[in-house]
Every structure is written in C-alpha cells, then in structure tokens.
Design a protein around this motif. Sequence first.
Motif, PDB file in Angstrom:
ATOM      1  N   ASP A  97      94.200  75.518  -5.065  1.00  0.00           N
ATOM      2  CA  ASP A  97      95.638  75.804  -5.017  1.00  0.00           C
ATOM      3  C   ASP A  97      95.920  76.945  -4.037  1.00  0.00           C
ATOM      4  O   ASP A  97      96.856  76.878  -3.229  1.00  0.00           O
ATOM      5  CB  ASP A  97      96.148  76.199  -6.405  1.00  0.00           C
ATOM      6  CG  ASP A  97      96.137  75.068  -7.409  1.00  0.00           C
ATOM      7  OD1 ASP A  97      95.320  74.146  -7.253  1.00  0.00           O
ATOM      8  OD2 ASP A  97      96.924  75.108  -8.367  1.00  0.00           O
ATOM      9  N   TYR A 101      98.085  76.920  -0.513  1.00  0.00           N
ATOM     10  CA  TYR A 101      99.262  77.767  -0.315  1.00  0.00           C
ATOM     11  C   TYR A 101      99.269  78.440   1.048  1.00  0.00           C
ATOM     12  O   TYR A 101     100.298  78.975   1.468  1.00  0.00           O
ATOM     13  CB  TYR A 101      99.370  78.798  -1.436  1.00  0.00           C
ATOM     14  CG  TYR A 101     100.782  79.266  -1.665  1.00  0.00           C
ATOM     15  CD1 TYR A 101     101.722  78.419  -2.239  1.00  0.00           C
ATOM     16  CD2 TYR A 101     101.193  80.533  -1.281  1.00  0.00           C
ATOM     17  CE1 TYR A 101     103.040  78.821  -2.424  1.00  0.00           C
ATOM     18  CE2 TYR A 101     102.504  80.953  -1.467  1.00  0.00           C
ATOM     19  CZ  TYR A 101     103.426  80.085  -2.037  1.00  0.00           C
ATOM     20  OH  TYR A 101     104.728  80.489  -2.210  1.00  0.00           O
ATOM     21  N   TYR A 126      98.722  68.388  -2.470  1.00  0.00           N
ATOM     22  CA  TYR A 126      99.874  69.247  -2.747  1.00  0.00           C
ATOM     23  C   TYR A 126     101.009  68.913  -1.783  1.00  0.00           C
ATOM     24  O   TYR A 126     100.771  68.488  -0.663  1.00  0.00           O
ATOM     25  CB  TYR A 126      99.494  70.725  -2.589  1.00  0.00           C
ATOM     26  CG  TYR A 126      98.312  71.111  -3.439  1.00  0.00           C
ATOM     27  CD1 TYR A 126      98.476  71.673  -4.695  1.00  0.00           C
ATOM     28  CD2 TYR A 126      97.005  70.891  -2.977  1.00  0.00           C
ATOM     29  CE1 TYR A 126      97.390  72.015  -5.481  1.00  0.00           C
ATOM     30  CE2 TYR A 126      95.911  71.217  -3.761  1.00  0.00           C
ATOM     31  CZ  TYR A 126      96.109  71.777  -5.012  1.00  0.00           C
ATOM     32  OH  TYR A 126      95.024  72.097  -5.789  1.00  0.00           O
ATOM     33  N   ARG A 127     102.235  69.145  -2.247  1.00  0.00           N
ATOM     34  CA  ARG A 127     103.382  69.051  -1.361  1.00  0.00           C
ATOM     35  C   ARG A 127     104.300  70.227  -1.643  1.00  0.00           C
ATOM     36  O   ARG A 127     104.236  70.851  -2.706  1.00  0.00           O
ATOM     37  CB  ARG A 127     104.118  67.726  -1.513  1.00  0.00           C
ATOM     38  CG  ARG A 127     104.825  67.487  -2.812  1.00  0.00           C
ATOM     39  CD  ARG A 127     105.939  66.428  -2.630  1.00  0.00           C
ATOM     40  NE  ARG A 127     105.534  65.355  -1.767  1.00  0.00           N
ATOM     41  CZ  ARG A 127     104.932  64.249  -2.159  1.00  0.00           C
ATOM     42  NH1 ARG A 127     104.671  64.082  -3.448  1.00  0.00           N
ATOM     43  NH2 ARG A 127     104.600  63.317  -1.307  1.00  0.00           N
ATOM     44  N   GLU A 129     108.274  71.905  -1.497  1.00  0.00           N
ATOM     45  CA  GLU A 129     109.728  71.873  -1.339  1.00  0.00           C
ATOM     46  C   GLU A 129     110.114  73.289  -0.948  1.00  0.00           C
ATOM     47  O   GLU A 129     110.179  74.181  -1.801  1.00  0.00           O
ATOM     48  CB  GLU A 129     110.412  71.445  -2.633  1.00  0.00           C
ATOM     49  CG  GLU A 129     110.159  69.992  -3.010  1.00  0.00           C
ATOM     50  CD  GLU A 129     110.888  69.589  -4.282  1.00  0.00           C
ATOM     51  OE1 GLU A 129     111.716  70.400  -4.766  1.00  0.00           O
ATOM     52  OE2 GLU A 129     110.643  68.485  -4.772  1.00  0.00           O
ATOM     53  N   GLN A 132     108.030  76.231  -2.553  1.00  0.00           N
ATOM     54  CA  GLN A 132     107.611  75.914  -3.909  1.00  0.00           C
ATOM     55  C   GLN A 132     106.556  74.813  -3.848  1.00  0.00           C
ATOM     56  O   GLN A 132     106.806  73.731  -3.309  1.00  0.00           O
ATOM     57  CB  GLN A 132     108.812  75.445  -4.747  1.00  0.00           C
ATOM     58  CG  GLN A 132     108.478  75.175  -6.205  1.00  0.00           C
ATOM     59  CD  GLN A 132     108.053  76.418  -6.956  1.00  0.00           C
ATOM     60  OE1 GLN A 132     108.637  77.487  -6.777  1.00  0.00           O
ATOM     61  NE2 GLN A 132     107.033  76.299  -7.786  1.00  0.00           N
ATOM     62  N   MET A 133     105.376  75.102  -4.386  1.00  0.00           N
ATOM     63  CA  MET A 133     104.278  74.144  -4.302  1.00  0.00           C
ATOM     64  C   MET A 133     104.250  73.250  -5.533  1.00  0.00           C
ATOM     65  O   MET A 133     104.393  73.717  -6.663  1.00  0.00           O
ATOM     66  CB  MET A 133     102.943  74.892  -4.179  1.00  0.00           C
ATOM     67  CG  MET A 133     101.755  73.968  -3.938  1.00  0.00           C
ATOM     68  SD  MET A 133     100.252  74.881  -3.481  1.00  0.00           S
ATOM     69  CE  MET A 133      99.783  75.571  -5.067  1.00  0.00           C
ATOM     70  N   HIS A 134     104.042  71.960  -5.301  1.00  0.00           N
ATOM     71  CA  HIS A 134     103.905  70.988  -6.380  1.00  0.00           C
ATOM     72  C   HIS A 134     102.540  70.314  -6.270  1.00  0.00           C
ATOM     73  O   HIS A 134     102.128  69.908  -5.177  1.00  0.00           O
ATOM     74  CB  HIS A 134     105.012  69.935  -6.294  1.00  0.00           C
ATOM     75  CG  HIS A 134     106.388  70.507  -6.410  1.00  0.00           C
ATOM     76  ND1 HIS A 134     106.950  70.853  -7.613  1.00  0.00           N
ATOM     77  CD2 HIS A 134     107.301  70.813  -5.450  1.00  0.00           C
ATOM     78  CE1 HIS A 134     108.166  71.334  -7.414  1.00  0.00           C
ATOM     79  NE2 HIS A 134     108.410  71.330  -6.106  1.00  0.00           N
ATOM     80  N   THR A 135     101.864  70.212  -7.387  1.00  0.00           N
ATOM     81  CA  THR A 135     100.537  69.597  -7.410  1.00  0.00           C
ATOM     82  C   THR A 135     100.669  68.088  -7.549  1.00  0.00           C
ATOM     83  O   THR A 135     101.216  67.596  -8.541  1.00  0.00           O
ATOM     84  CB  THR A 135      99.698  70.164  -8.566  1.00  0.00           C
ATOM     85  OG1 THR A 135      99.587  71.579  -8.425  1.00  0.00           O
ATOM     86  CG2 THR A 135      98.303  69.544  -8.574  1.00  0.00           C
ATOM     87  N   VAL A 136     100.169  67.357  -6.575  1.00  0.00           N
ATOM     88  CA  VAL A 136     100.150  65.895  -6.620  1.00  0.00           C
ATOM     89  C   VAL A 136      98.865  65.415  -7.287  1.00  0.00           C
ATOM     90  O   VAL A 136      98.867  64.496  -8.100  1.00  0.00           O
ATOM     91  CB  VAL A 136     100.262  65.306  -5.196  1.00  0.00           C
ATOM     92  CG1 VAL A 136     100.157  63.787  -5.226  1.00  0.00           C
ATOM     93  CG2 VAL A 136     101.567  65.751  -4.537  1.00  0.00           C
ATOM     94  N   LYS A 138      95.505  67.387  -9.105  1.00  0.00           N
ATOM     95  CA  LYS A 138      94.885  68.644  -9.512  1.00  0.00           C
ATOM     96  C   LYS A 138      93.512  68.794  -8.867  1.00  0.00           C
ATOM     97  O   LYS A 138      92.825  67.813  -8.594  1.00  0.00           O
ATOM     98  CB  LYS A 138      94.761  68.667 -11.038  1.00  0.00           C
ATOM     99  CG  LYS A 138      94.228  69.961 -11.610  1.00  0.00           C
ATOM    100  CD  LYS A 138      94.166  69.871 -13.129  1.00  0.00           C
ATOM    101  CE  LYS A 138      93.561  71.137 -13.728  1.00  0.00           C
ATOM    102  NZ  LYS A 138      93.468  71.035 -15.211  1.00  0.00           N
TER     103      LYS A 138
END
Length: 238
Positions: A97, A101, A126-127, A129, A132-136, A138
């Motif tokens: 993660d 980042y 990861y993607r 917005e 703000q990081m979102h885990t696609v 893990k």
Amino acid sequence: MKILAIDSSGMVVSVAVIEDDKLLGEYTINHKKTHSQTLLPMLDEVVRMLALDLATVDAIAVSGGPGSFTGLRIGSATAKGLGMALDKPLISIPTVDGLAYNLAGSSALVCPLMDARRNQTYTGLYRFEGYQMHTVLKQCAVGIEEILAKIEERGESVTFLGDGVRVFAPYITEHCAVPYTFAPAHVNEQRASAVAALAAQYFKAGKIQTPAEHRPEYLRLSQAERERAKREQYEQKQ
C-alpha cells in the motif's frame, strides 16, 4: 500532527518526517549495506538536521510488511523501541500500500511489484480518486502470471512500480495485453514519505496500535521455515 516514518522493507531504507501536509525531511538510501548499518545513523541525521525533538512526534509509522524478513524485523524493532521510549503509538502501513501511494493521483491502475524470489511477487492493485487510494486487490504473494491475468481481466491501463519491475519487465513486455507504463526512478521504490502520508490518514481514522501490539506481516514463510517444514514432512513419511 507530526509523524516519523520508517521503511526498511526492501533494498531501500528510508526515514521521513511530515507535519500536517508538509514534508519536513526525508533520507533515502538504495545501496548494498545492511539496514542495521544504515537505519539508525540515518534517523540520527534526520533528527539532527531538523533539530527535531522526538517528544513532539505524534506517532511512529513503519512499513509493516511484506518484504525482506530481516529488513522488516529491523524496521519493526526500531519503531517499537522508539514507540516504547517516547510513549507514542505505532501506525503499521502495509508495504505494498505504501509503495502504491508513491503514485497518489495517478489516473491509471497502480500495480506495485516487489521481488519475492522464487518467481513470485508481493503485489496488489490500487486506483486513486484524486489522492484518495482505493484497494482493488489487497496485497498478496503470487506469481507474475497471476497478477497479469487479474490486470487483463480488468482491461485497464496500468502503471507498474517497485524493485520487481527490473525482474519482471521482460515477462511484462512479452505478456501484458493492456497498455502499461513503468514508474520513473524517483517514485519507483519504497519511500518513507509515502508511508508517512498514508499514516496520517490512518491516524485520523484511529488506526493505531501500541508498540507491544505491532507485528510485521510476512505473508509467507521464511526460507528457514520452509526448509524446516520440508524436513518435518520428510521425517513424518519415514
């Protein structure tokens, strides 16, 4: 809010301090010296150059794994020692993660690749917005062909980064069926500043732990543990 961050999960060793949205200092080395030789002198230098009173730090962030077993233990022991001595909480950031980042704000899918040896990689998807990081997907330990298959299922352009890029670039070039890029050198490997920035979000969300609670997350057995398991299986068959 002031956070001291450490990352010694791979070949790179890095120390950083952030205060609110400002990076006060970062010291990163990517050289063939053991982290036991480099980490504490680097930490001392950052503290000296910033005239930093460690008592003013709100939390100690550390790359919590996966990664080099020895490197993770050195980073973990250093963070735990600081946390206990200063009576400060720890923030454990998953290594993959933290690596992802580095590319906060990217419009492409982000795929960190850490060389896990034995043709495997510590990876995830990861993607972002904005920032703000979102885990696609893990963080996990899989073969390079497996993570490429998952990327191709999504059909999105992707940016790869991490020390695994050097190892797996030929395979990616030959087999990746979606548009891809490799991250440039200054954001390609672990940086404590990324760990610190992500830790600030954890801190605000209350994702902290005591020094005594912290344990590295290895994701798989060490070589010594694998060899012992093989010996035990062999002995049981005799």
